[in-house]
Write a protein that holds these residues in place. Structure first.
Motif, mmCIF file in Angstrom:
data_model
loop_
_atom_site.group_PDB
_atom_site.id
_atom_site.type_symbol
_atom_site.label_atom_id
_atom_site.label_comp_id
_atom_site.label_asym_id
_atom_site.label_seq_id
_atom_site.Cartn_x
_atom_site.Cartn_y
_atom_site.Cartn_z
ATOM 1 N N PRO A 172 0.837 -1.208 0.000
ATOM 2 C CA PRO A 172 0.000 0.000 0.000
ATOM 3 C C PRO A 172 0.869 1.254 0.000
ATOM 4 N N PHE A 173 0.551 2.192 -0.859
ATOM 5 C CA PHE A 173 1.293 3.447 -0.914
ATOM 6 C C PHE A 173 0.582 4.442 -0.010
ATOM 7 N N GLY A 174 0.803 4.269 1.295
ATOM 8 C CA GLY A 174 0.150 5.139 2.258
ATOM 9 C C GLY A 174 -1.022 4.472 2.940
ATOM 10 N N TYR A 175 -1.600 5.207 3.873
ATOM 11 C CA TYR A 175 -2.773 4.767 4.627
ATOM 12 C C TYR A 175 -3.986 5.598 4.248
ATOM 13 N N ASP A 176 -3.740 6.824 3.826
ATOM 14 C CA ASP A 176 -4.775 7.740 3.389
ATOM 15 C C ASP A 176 -4.111 8.766 2.475
ATOM 16 N N LEU A 177 -4.881 9.765 2.037
ATOM 17 C CA LEU A 177 -4.321 10.750 1.116
ATOM 18 C C LEU A 177 -3.168 11.513 1.744
ATOM 19 N N ALA A 233 -0.019 9.246 1.863
ATOM 20 C CA ALA A 233 0.424 8.997 0.487
ATOM 21 C C ALA A 233 1.108 10.227 -0.097
ATOM 22 N N THR A 234 0.573 11.407 0.206
ATOM 23 C CA THR A 234 1.178 12.651 -0.277
ATOM 24 C C THR A 234 2.571 12.836 0.311
ATOM 25 N N TYR A 235 2.716 12.517 1.584
ATOM 26 C CA TYR A 235 4.022 12.630 2.240
ATOM 27 C C TYR A 235 5.028 11.665 1.607
ATOM 28 N N TYR A 236 4.634 10.397 1.420
ATOM 29 C CA TYR A 236 5.537 9.431 0.814
ATOM 30 C C TYR A 236 5.931 9.867 -0.596
ATOM 31 N N ASN A 237 4.953 10.357 -1.340
ATOM 32 C CA ASN A 237 5.245 10.761 -2.714
ATOM 33 C C ASN A 237 6.221 11.930 -2.756
ATOM 34 N N ARG A 238 6.057 12.874 -1.842
ATOM 35 C CA ARG A 238 6.957 14.034 -1.807
ATOM 36 C C ARG A 238 8.387 13.600 -1.512
ATOM 37 N N THR A 239 8.562 12.659 -0.600
ATOM 38 C CA THR A 239 9.921 12.209 -0.276
ATOM 39 C C THR A 239 10.544 11.441 -1.442
ATOM 40 N N GLN A 258 6.050 2.994 -18.461
ATOM 41 C CA GLN A 258 5.165 3.128 -17.302
ATOM 42 C C GLN A 258 3.683 2.906 -17.625
ATOM 43 N N THR A 259 3.393 2.385 -18.809
ATOM 44 C CA THR A 259 1.994 2.238 -19.231
ATOM 45 C C THR A 259 1.177 1.397 -18.247
ATOM 46 N N LEU A 260 1.746 0.330 -17.718
ATOM 47 C CA LEU A 260 1.018 -0.583 -16.838
ATOM 48 C C LEU A 260 1.234 -0.269 -15.357
ATOM 49 N N PHE A 261 1.612 0.978 -15.070
ATOM 50 C CA PHE A 261 1.845 1.388 -13.690
ATOM 51 C C PHE A 261 0.962 2.587 -13.349
ATOM 52 N N SER A 262 0.726 2.774 -12.068
ATOM 53 C CA SER A 262 -0.143 3.854 -11.615
ATOM 54 C C SER A 262 0.652 5.147 -11.464
ATOM 55 N N SER A 263 0.096 6.223 -11.957
ATOM 56 C CA SER A 263 0.720 7.531 -11.776
ATOM 57 C C SER A 263 0.348 8.089 -10.397
ATOM 58 N N TRP A 264 1.107 9.088 -9.957
ATOM 59 C CA TRP A 264 0.793 9.711 -8.678
ATOM 60 C C TRP A 264 -0.590 10.336 -8.702
ATOM 61 N N HIS A 275 -8.413 9.903 -2.363
ATOM 62 C CA HIS A 275 -9.487 10.839 -2.015
ATOM 63 C C HIS A 275 -10.827 10.101 -1.950
ATOM 64 N N ILE A 276 -11.049 9.168 -2.884
ATOM 65 C CA ILE A 276 -12.289 8.384 -2.885
ATOM 66 C C ILE A 276 -12.355 7.505 -1.642
ATOM 67 N N ILE A 277 -11.255 6.837 -1.321
ATOM 68 C CA ILE A 277 -11.231 5.957 -0.143
ATOM 69 C C ILE A 277 -11.431 6.764 1.135
ATOM 70 N N ASP A 278 -10.841 7.943 1.201
ATOM 71 C CA ASP A 278 -11.031 8.794 2.388
ATOM 72 C C ASP A 278 -12.499 9.168 2.564
ATOM 73 N N GLN A 279 -13.206 9.385 1.446
ATOM 74 C CA GLN A 279 -14.645 9.689 1.536
ATOM 75 C C GLN A 279 -15.411 8.528 2.166
#
Length: 471
Positions: A150-155, A158-164, A413-419, A427-431
């Motif tokens: 999992p890339f994070g626990y919430d938005l 995830a934003t913090y991990y992505n920034r680093t 990167q076609t088969l990978f998720s972008s940031w 954001h959807i999961i947080d809702q």
């Protein structure tokens, strides 16, 4: 040589490495189209030498690979070097620097792929330590990083991990793995839709009554209690696998099959997802007895929900998503139910057309259609076209990681998720998480189809879960 590289695995003693990564390389080196020269540096804390490490993982590799060949293993194992180090200790990265220098000299280039097969909370520290020794930007070649969910626990996390990560690597060098995108039939969604005019012209709300995306699992959380109890099915499955599948089903045709165009079209779908009030959470009986589960835990092991894509293409078509553990079977399917055939022939027994994309365990397609029943009377019978890709005796479906690692090596990167995709999905999961306090987590029996509330949700929507109904 430009196609040579060093592959560095952080967390090499874990299940992912022995069950997925090493077997993927085993299959890749048998592929005549794969001609790369490479070395693997397997990093772990355990006090092994290379021979001891190889001996420790050998049993798992043998059991994992059908028709195991010792000669192929000998070739692969000769490319693996074990490096004992503490990934949290900055001084130990000097050992990695020295090991990489030797490997780079042997293969002639500084191309390096770092695979973070660890918990995400280690990502920032590992990235910073690579930066400290300049291992993120060497003098020549490419340096890429691969990260797992999992890339994070919430938005927020995830934003913090992505920034680093972005502080250490460019976006073009970050490969965020969602192994579902490496599955053959998930990739085939694109080709099925955009190379067959018979489907694409009716792929909209005018003709499609509903879409069901089902990922059912027979097994439980196994030995992942500590992780899973903080995550649950929403974060473990819906945030990545199910929303990615929804995006592939709902997207418009990209200008070409490349990473930038694919991401652009998937984003247009994810940005327009609207949740409904139909959300069902469940937990299988016996979950609270598992090791490392918090007493009285309310973590969901089952999720069913209805959502919409608020655009002109899909505005009235509901998308039903379902995933759960300890269910009656292991099944991943995408079920496209077409609208009623009203206004055409006034005959009885006409059934809706249904297209089923069978992802696993069987790979293939199923299409239900109507035709005249043989005989003198004008009667209708339901028929099926059933294509089984895995039924071919000579067919071996490439493992998802085999395909994805090959794409990382190629830099595609076609088969990978972008940031941006992850940002929207979190954001959807947080809702949904914000609503969780007001939702009941229903108990369901192991080996069932999930809580009864899930079936009642479908009944309220004048439909039913269609898994295995037509097959």
């Amino acid at each position: 040589m430009d196609n040579s590289f060093v592959f560095v695995i952080f967390g090499s003693t874990g299940d992912l490495t022995r069950n997925k990564l090493i077997p993927a390389f085993y299959h890749l080196i048998q592929n005549p189209d794969f001609s790369a020269t490479f070395k693997i540096i397997a990093i772990g804390r355990r006090d092994y030498c290379t021979d001891e490490y190889l001996s420790e993982i050998y049993g798992t590799i043998v059991n994992k690979i059908s028709m195991f060949n010792d000669d192929i293993w000998k070739c692969l194992s000769g490319k693996i070097e074990y490096l004992k180090m503490d990934l949290t200790d900055q001084l130990d990265y000097k050992l990695l620097e020295e090991s990489l220098a030797v490997c780079h000299e042997n293969i002639g280039v500084q191309n390096t792929i770092y695979y973070f097969a660890t918990a995400p909370e280690f990502f920032p520290l590992m990235s910073q330590n690579l930066v400290h020794y300049g291992l993120n930007k060497l003098e020549t070649g490419y340096q890429r990083i691969v990260i797992e969910k999992p890339f994070g626990y919430d938005l927020s996390t995830a934003t913090y991990y992505n920034r680093t990560l972005n502080d250490a690597f460019s976006e073009e060098s970050i490969f965020r793995i969602d192994h579902f995108l490496g599955k053959e039939m998930i990739q085939n969604i694109f080709y099925l839709r955009f190379t067959n005019i018979v489907f694409e012209k009716v792929w909209n709300h005018n003709c499609i009554k509903s879409v069901q995306i089902i990922v059912d699992e027979e097994f439980g959380i196994e030995n992942r209690g500590s992780y899973y109890d903080k995550s649950g099915a929403l974060r473990d499955m819906v945030q990545n696998h199910l929303l990615q599948m929804l995006a592939l089903v709902g997207m418009d045709s990209p200008d070409s099959f490349n990473d930038k165009n694919m991401v652009e079209q998937k984003l247009k779908v994810l940005e327009k997802i609207r949740l409904s009030d139909d959300i069902v959470l469940g937990q299988y009986s016996g979950y609270s007895d598992i090791k490392d589960i918090t007493l009285g835990s309310n973590t969901e092991t089952f999720v069913a929900l209805k959502c919409f894509i608020d655009n002109d293409k899909w505005k009235t078509t509901p998308f039903f998503l379902r995933t759960g553990k300890k269910l009656d079977s292991k099944t991943t399917e995408i079920i496209i139910e077409f609208k009623d055939n009203e206004g055409y022939l006034p005959l009885d027994n006409i059934q809706n057309n249904v297209l089923v994309i069978k992802v696993q365990p069987e790979e293939g397609l199923y299409f239900r259609f109507n035709a005249k029943k043989p005989g003198v009377m004008n009667r209708i019978q339901t028929n099926a076209l059933d294509y089984c890709q895995t039924c071919n005796i000579d067919y071996r479906s490439p493992e998802a990681y085999e395909k994805l690692l090959d794409e990382v090596i190629k830099g595609d990167q076609t088969l990978f998720s972008s940031w941006r995709e992850l940002q929207i999905s979190w954001h959807i999961i947080d809702q949904i998480a914000d609503k969780k306090a007001s939702l009941t987590v229903h108990q369901y029996n192991e080996g069932s189809t999930g809580p009864a509330a899930s079936d009642l949700m479908m009944k309220r929507n004048n439909t039913m879960w269609m898994k295995d109904v037509f097959i």
